[in-house]
Design an enzyme around this catalytic site. Sequence first.
Site, PDB file in Angstrom:
ATOM      1  N   SER A 192       0.867  -1.185   0.000  1.00 23.88           N
ATOM      2  CA  SER A 192       0.000   0.000   0.000  1.00 23.88           C
ATOM      3  C   SER A 192       0.899   1.230   0.000  1.00 23.88           C
ATOM      4  O   SER A 192       1.518   1.552   1.021  1.00 23.88           O
ATOM      5  CB  SER A 192      -0.906   0.005   1.229  1.00 23.88           C
ATOM      6  OG  SER A 192      -1.792  -1.084   1.192  1.00 23.88           O
ATOM      7  N   LYS A 208      -7.158   1.813  -2.600  1.00 21.82           N
ATOM      8  CA  LYS A 208      -6.731   1.363  -1.267  1.00 21.82           C
ATOM      9  C   LYS A 208      -6.718   2.529  -0.287  1.00 21.82           C
ATOM     10  O   LYS A 208      -7.106   2.377   0.878  1.00 21.82           O
ATOM     11  CB  LYS A 208      -5.344   0.722  -1.349  1.00 21.82           C
ATOM     12  CG  LYS A 208      -4.783   0.273   0.018  1.00 21.82           C
ATOM     13  CD  LYS A 208      -5.695  -0.717   0.720  1.00 21.82           C
ATOM     14  CE  LYS A 208      -5.239  -1.031   2.144  1.00 21.82           C
ATOM     15  NZ  LYS A 208      -4.022  -1.843   2.212  1.00 21.82           N
ATOM     16  N   LYS A 228       0.587   5.686   8.022  1.00 26.36           N
ATOM     17  CA  LYS A 228       1.200   5.881   6.691  1.00 26.36           C
ATOM     18  C   LYS A 228       0.130   6.029   5.621  1.00 26.36           C
ATOM     19  O   LYS A 228       0.202   6.909   4.761  1.00 26.36           O
ATOM     20  CB  LYS A 228       2.125   4.698   6.401  1.00 26.36           C
ATOM     21  CG  LYS A 228       2.769   4.698   5.034  1.00 26.36           C
ATOM     22  CD  LYS A 228       2.055   3.787   4.051  1.00 26.36           C
ATOM     23  CE  LYS A 228       2.126   2.340   4.460  1.00 26.36           C
ATOM     24  NZ  LYS A 228       1.487   1.445   3.465  1.00 26.36           N
TER      25      LYS A 228
END
Length: 294
Positions: free
Chosen positions: A96, A171, A239
């Site tokens: 990701s 995502k 993140k």
Amino acid sequence: MENIGFIGLGIMGSPMAGHLLDAGYAVITTDHRSPPPADLVAKGLKTVTGNAAVAQAADIIITMVPDTPQVDEVLFGEDGVASGLSKGKLVIDMSSISPIATKTFAQKINALGCDYLDAPVSGGEVGARAASLTIMVGGEENAFERARPVFEKMGKNITLVGPNSVGQTTKVANQIVVALTIEAVAEALVFASKAGADPARVRQALMGGLAASRILEVHGERMIKRTFDPGFRIELHQKDLNLALEGARSLGVSLPNTSTAQQLFNSCAANGGAKEDHSALVRALERMAGHDVG
């Protein structure tokens, strides 16, 4: 069956590679950083030295590492995957990472005569072990169809959502929904518990109504039982929300509740919880309430 190179055998990558081995694929990894998991070796996992050697030995190369800099290093660093590629191979990044960087990575791989798919996943460690991951794919349709049999060994809900980088964009959107739903469940359980209700019974009741969700089911139970061993670490969700907020800034989009969820994750990390499961976001709300759900 095509040979599969798999770089990144962590919490998610190990069971994913295990499913490929169980399905009869030859899977190759690198011994560059640490010895591969013994259970995968017992299933037939092969090791070579270096990422370039993985690319040379495999037809399809999968990367599953924590963040954008690690993907960059694996693909284009010294002895990187790119230096071992030959025309016709397929690179699939299932990490990701930044959608913007993904476009650049795809262009570089395409220039070598190879295809590139960005295919991040959702479902956490539970989904990885159950081979029930949701896989969001960006890239060309012919590359997607080539990869589909491989994806089907690791996931259930597999969608080509658009060209390169759109998988990563999807995502990021997923992580916004997950973070905000975790935050909502945490608020509800803190409120109910401090009001004197049994949070376990409240959760059970809510599971029968419109508030029901997979996150209420799984992460609500974690909050009540205090089982914060990571399926997906807070630091990784931080993140992902950074990617969301950076992207929103560049697009001129306001994500106010995403910003709030990130601040709650930041509070958890500042109090030593960066490596706990993201359901431990509840701890930030508990500190403000002076009351623990558990």
